[in-house]
Enzyme design. Structure first.
Site, PDB file in Angstrom:
ATOM      1  N   ASP A   1      37.380  42.412  34.507  1.00 24.49           N
ATOM      2  CA  ASP A   1      37.396  42.760  33.082  1.00 24.49           C
ATOM      3  C   ASP A   1      38.709  43.395  32.645  1.00 24.49           C
ATOM      4  O   ASP A   1      38.728  44.257  31.767  1.00 24.49           O
ATOM      5  CB  ASP A   1      36.234  43.721  32.728  1.00 24.49           C
ATOM      6  CG  ASP A   1      34.903  43.189  33.225  1.00 24.49           C
ATOM      7  OD1 ASP A   1      34.677  41.984  33.058  1.00 24.49           O
ATOM      8  OD2 ASP A   1      34.122  43.972  33.777  1.00 24.49           O
TER       9      ASP A   1
ATOM     10  N   GLY B   1      41.012  41.896  31.137  1.00 22.93           N
ATOM     11  CA  GLY B   1      41.563  41.187  29.967  1.00 22.93           C
ATOM     12  C   GLY B   1      42.354  39.967  30.418  1.00 22.93           C
ATOM     13  O   GLY B   1      43.316  39.561  29.749  1.00 22.93           O
ATOM     14  N   LYS B   2      41.944  39.389  31.540  1.00 24.01           N
ATOM     15  CA  LYS B   2      42.652  38.214  32.081  1.00 24.01           C
ATOM     16  C   LYS B   2      42.583  37.027  31.122  1.00 24.01           C
ATOM     17  O   LYS B   2      43.508  36.252  31.020  1.00 24.01           O
ATOM     18  CB  LYS B   2      42.045  37.788  33.427  1.00 24.01           C
ATOM     19  CG  LYS B   2      42.301  38.771  34.548  1.00 24.01           C
ATOM     20  CD  LYS B   2      41.708  38.279  35.848  1.00 24.01           C
ATOM     21  CE  LYS B   2      40.201  38.255  35.866  1.00 24.01           C
ATOM     22  NZ  LYS B   2      39.539  39.561  35.763  1.00 24.01           N
TER      23      LYS B   2
ATOM     24  N   HIS C   1      35.270  35.329  30.357  1.00 29.68           N
ATOM     25  CA  HIS C   1      36.534  35.522  29.673  1.00 29.68           C
ATOM     26  C   HIS C   1      36.305  35.492  28.167  1.00 29.68           C
ATOM     27  O   HIS C   1      35.878  34.489  27.621  1.00 29.68           O
ATOM     28  CB  HIS C   1      37.536  34.445  30.087  1.00 29.68           C
ATOM     29  CG  HIS C   1      38.089  34.680  31.460  1.00 29.68           C
ATOM     30  ND1 HIS C   1      38.968  33.835  32.071  1.00 29.68           N
ATOM     31  CD2 HIS C   1      37.885  35.686  32.317  1.00 29.68           C
ATOM     32  CE1 HIS C   1      39.272  34.313  33.256  1.00 29.68           C
ATOM     33  NE2 HIS C   1      38.614  35.432  33.429  1.00 29.68           N
ATOM     34  N   THR C   2      36.556  36.627  27.553  1.00 32.95           N
ATOM     35  CA  THR C   2      36.373  36.716  26.107  1.00 32.95           C
ATOM     36  C   THR C   2      37.704  36.411  25.432  1.00 32.95           C
ATOM     37  O   THR C   2      38.706  37.045  25.717  1.00 32.95           O
ATOM     38  CB  THR C   2      35.906  38.136  25.720  1.00 32.95           C
ATOM     39  OG1 THR C   2      34.801  38.469  26.540  1.00 32.95           O
ATOM     40  CG2 THR C   2      35.504  38.211  24.263  1.00 32.95           C
TER      41      THR C   2
ATOM     42  N   GLN D   1      37.135  37.980  38.271  1.00 36.23           N
ATOM     43  CA  GLN D   1      36.872  39.316  38.800  1.00 36.23           C
ATOM     44  C   GLN D   1      38.196  40.041  39.099  1.00 36.23           C
ATOM     45  O   GLN D   1      39.193  39.722  38.477  1.00 36.23           O
ATOM     46  CB  GLN D   1      35.970  39.272  40.039  1.00 36.23           C
ATOM     47  CG  GLN D   1      34.533  38.869  39.728  1.00 36.23           C
ATOM     48  CD  GLN D   1      34.299  37.375  39.773  1.00 36.23           C
ATOM     49  OE1 GLN D   1      34.802  36.689  40.646  1.00 36.23           O
ATOM     50  NE2 GLN D   1      33.536  36.858  38.836  1.00 36.23           N
TER      51      GLN D   1
ATOM     52  N   GLY E   1      46.453  44.487  21.383  1.00 34.43           N
ATOM     53  CA  GLY E   1      45.296  44.161  20.536  1.00 34.43           C
ATOM     54  C   GLY E   1      44.612  42.924  21.087  1.00 34.43           C
ATOM     55  O   GLY E   1      45.146  42.257  21.982  1.00 34.43           O
TER      56      GLY E   1
HETATM   57  P1  IMP Z   1      28.015  39.122  41.492  1.00 37.56           P
HETATM   58  O1  IMP Z   1      29.409  38.593  41.520  1.00 37.56           O
HETATM   59  O2  IMP Z   1      27.215  38.627  40.330  1.00 37.56           O
HETATM   60  O3  IMP Z   1      27.299  38.950  42.796  1.00 37.56           O
HETATM   61  O4  IMP Z   1      28.105  40.706  41.281  1.00 37.56           O
HETATM   62  C1  IMP Z   1      28.692  41.564  42.248  1.00 37.56           C
HETATM   63  C2  IMP Z   1      29.476  42.689  41.594  1.00 37.56           C
HETATM   64  O5  IMP Z   1      30.605  42.136  40.959  1.00 37.56           O
HETATM   65  C3  IMP Z   1      28.715  43.447  40.506  1.00 37.56           C
HETATM   66  O6  IMP Z   1      29.135  44.795  40.508  1.00 37.56           O
HETATM   67  C4  IMP Z   1      29.163  42.772  39.230  1.00 37.56           C
HETATM   68  O7  IMP Z   1      29.042  43.611  38.108  1.00 37.56           O
HETATM   69  C5  IMP Z   1      30.624  42.505  39.583  1.00 37.56           C
HETATM   70  N1  IMP Z   1      31.192  41.395  38.835  1.00 37.56           N
HETATM   71  C6  IMP Z   1      30.983  40.081  39.015  1.00 37.56           C
HETATM   72  N2  IMP Z   1      31.709  39.368  38.150  1.00 37.56           N
HETATM   73  C7  IMP Z   1      32.395  40.242  37.408  1.00 37.56           C
HETATM   74  C8  IMP Z   1      33.369  40.098  36.361  1.00 37.56           C
HETATM   75  O8  IMP Z   1      33.761  39.011  35.930  1.00 37.56           O
HETATM   76  N3  IMP Z   1      33.860  41.272  35.866  1.00 37.56           N
HETATM   77  C9  IMP Z   1      33.509  42.471  36.337  1.00 37.56           C
HETATM   78  N4  IMP Z   1      32.615  42.647  37.299  1.00 37.56           N
HETATM   79  C10 IMP Z   1      32.078  41.540  37.848  1.00 37.56           C
END
Ligand code: IMP
Length: 435
Positions: A13, A15-16, A41-42, A225, A417
């Site tokens: 998260d 902001g990629k 991705h927002t 991630q 922004g």
């Molecule tokens: P999973 O990838 O759904 O198995 O989740 C495992 C951990 O990774 C959890 O803490 C999720 O909240 C976190 N997570 C998975 N994808 C994202 C993402 O795109 N952004 C932030 N956290 C993520």
């Protein structure tokens, strides 16, 4: 050759999406190499908010090739829904091509059921997964019982693999998790139909990438991630189930590591985390609320409130090291506007000594770490309209300068922004010079 990998330096998260979207203009191909529809991705394009969980955000641009690589775990329903949504919003450009690797592993309904049942059962010890079946799909891949996209075109083999899997998964679901069993025929019919619908997109994406590289085309590898959710280098077990670091851009897309010329690390000006796990600089006060509210810190996939805290340079320095990051893109600097004082975590203090370049591997030790902060003055001026570094207040520039020194990597972009244009661009990673 100029191929760029973009990876998160924190817990996702960062902001990629916006940075990838900007860099896509310079690239010919955008490839995802890990994760699945746990990503989110927002993007705000022409004032319209679009969230893509699986399809690379490059899809919004014309004349691109978008690739979902072999390292991604692929939910065909989500893929089809996203295509439909893009079509409905007239957001699918006419000449952009989309491919998915025949070697991508399918996320099956039992993966989602097991993911959710496991999280529901382990109260107190949750990972806080997105519940999309990501972990169980990767488990099967490594256990060599996974079903791949290409299997959808060999019906007898597909049915046999499904039967074998369901025998085991239904036993687990009903006997251990006390959940409902899943119906084999229903899944077979559903997935074979998906197979026909996605057929035009299925390809050997490694060959496509290799061909395009030989034509001198530029690839942007879009990481999902962040570094500290990496299965090896993250805060295990509070991580996702894939390697999120830049090296996986190669494995997860089937091209050699020497084809990646620059690694850009995305670093949010503060830190957030969704899901469980230690977070040394977490703020459970008004400042944390400010970041959560002003930064609109809600998970793009689950809608959960993100935990917020000060910028943690121990995490960023570790990410720079493990991904070979040479360029940094700083996002959401505007969220810090209005705060009197800003803190940057430059190390952790613990009973085991100090940690400055790497977070301790033990979650027990990390949970007991106290952040060591440096304090800087904040700024009050609106920075939304800054397009050059010298248009930023002096204190914002000082904050960025200190960040750059601590990271030992150069800042090439600052996002001020949510909109595409609300950006200070210092260097183009595809050319390593100002655009
Ligand atoms: P999973 O990838 O759904 O198995 O989740 C495992 C951990 O990774 C959890 O803490 C999720 O909240 C976190 N997570 C998975 N994808 C994202 C993402 O795109 N952004 C932030 N956290 C993520």
């Amino acid at each position: 050759m100029a191929n760029v990998a973009v990876v998160g330096t924190q817990w996702g998260d960062e902001g990629k999406g916006k940075v990838v979207d900007l860099y896509t203009e310079k690239a010919d191909i955008v490839a995802r190499f890990q994760g699945g529809n746990n990503a989110g991705h927002t993007l705000v394009v022409k004032g319209r908010k679009t969230i893509l969980h699986l399809i690379p955000s490059g899809i919004l641009h014309d004349n691109k090739i978008c690739v979902i690589g072999n390292g991604v775990v692929f939910d065909p329903l989500v893929f089809l829904q996203e295509i439909e949504e893009l079509q409905q919003g007239s957001l699918l450009p006419p000449n952009t091509k989309l491919f998915v690797s025949e070697k991508s592993h399918l996320i099956m309904p039992y993966h989602r059921s097991i993911d959710q049942a496991r999280e529901a059962r382990t109260s107190g010890k949750k990972i806080g997964t997105t519940g999309r079946g990501i972990g169980p799909a990767y488990e099967d891949k490594v256990a060599r019982t996974g079903i791949r996209v290409g299997d959808l075109y060999e019906e007898d083999l597909f049915r046999e693999k499904l039967r074998q899997n369901l025998e085991e998964k239904n036993f687990l679901l009903t006997n251990y998790y006390k959940d409902k069993p899943l119906d084999e025929e229903e899944i077979a019919t559903q997935y074979l139909a998906y197979g026909q619908k996605i057929k035009p997109y299925v390809a050997d994406t490694s060959l496509i990438l290799d061909y395009e590289i030989k034509q001198g085309k530029k690839i942007l590898f879009e990481g999902a991630q962040g570094s500290h959710l990496d299965i090896d280098h993250g805060t295990y077990p509070y991580v996702t189930s894939s390697n999120t670091v830049s090296a996986n851009a190669s494995c997860g897309s089937g091209i050699g590591p020497n084809t990646i010329s620059t690694v850009v690390g995305i670093c949010k000006a503060y830190t957030t985390r969704v899901g469980e796990g230690p977070f040394p600089t977490e703020l459970k006060d008004d400042i944390g609320n400010h970041m959560q509210q002003v930064g609109q810190e809600f998970g793009a996939t689950t809608g959960r409130k993100r935990r917020c805290g000060w910028l943690d340079m121990v995490l960023v320095r570790q990410a720079v090291r493990v991904s070979g990051i040479t360029a940094l893109a700083i996002t959401k600097l505007d969220v810090l506007t209005g705060l009197d004082k800003l803190k940057i975590c430059v190390g952790y203090e613990s009973a085991r000594g100090q940690f400055t370049y790497a977070a301790p591997a033990s979650m027990r030790v990390l949970s007991a770490c106290q952040p060591i902060y440096e304090e800087l003055d904040g700024w009050k001026e609106d920075i939304l309209y800054a397009r050059e570094m010298n248009e930023l207040p002096a204190n914002a520039r000082k904050y960025l300068k200190r960040l750059e020194e601590l990271a030992e990597a150069k800042i090439v972009l600052v996002s001020v922004g949510a909109g595409r244009e609300e950006t200070i661009i210092l260097e183009d990673p595809f050319h390593n010079k100002a655009p």
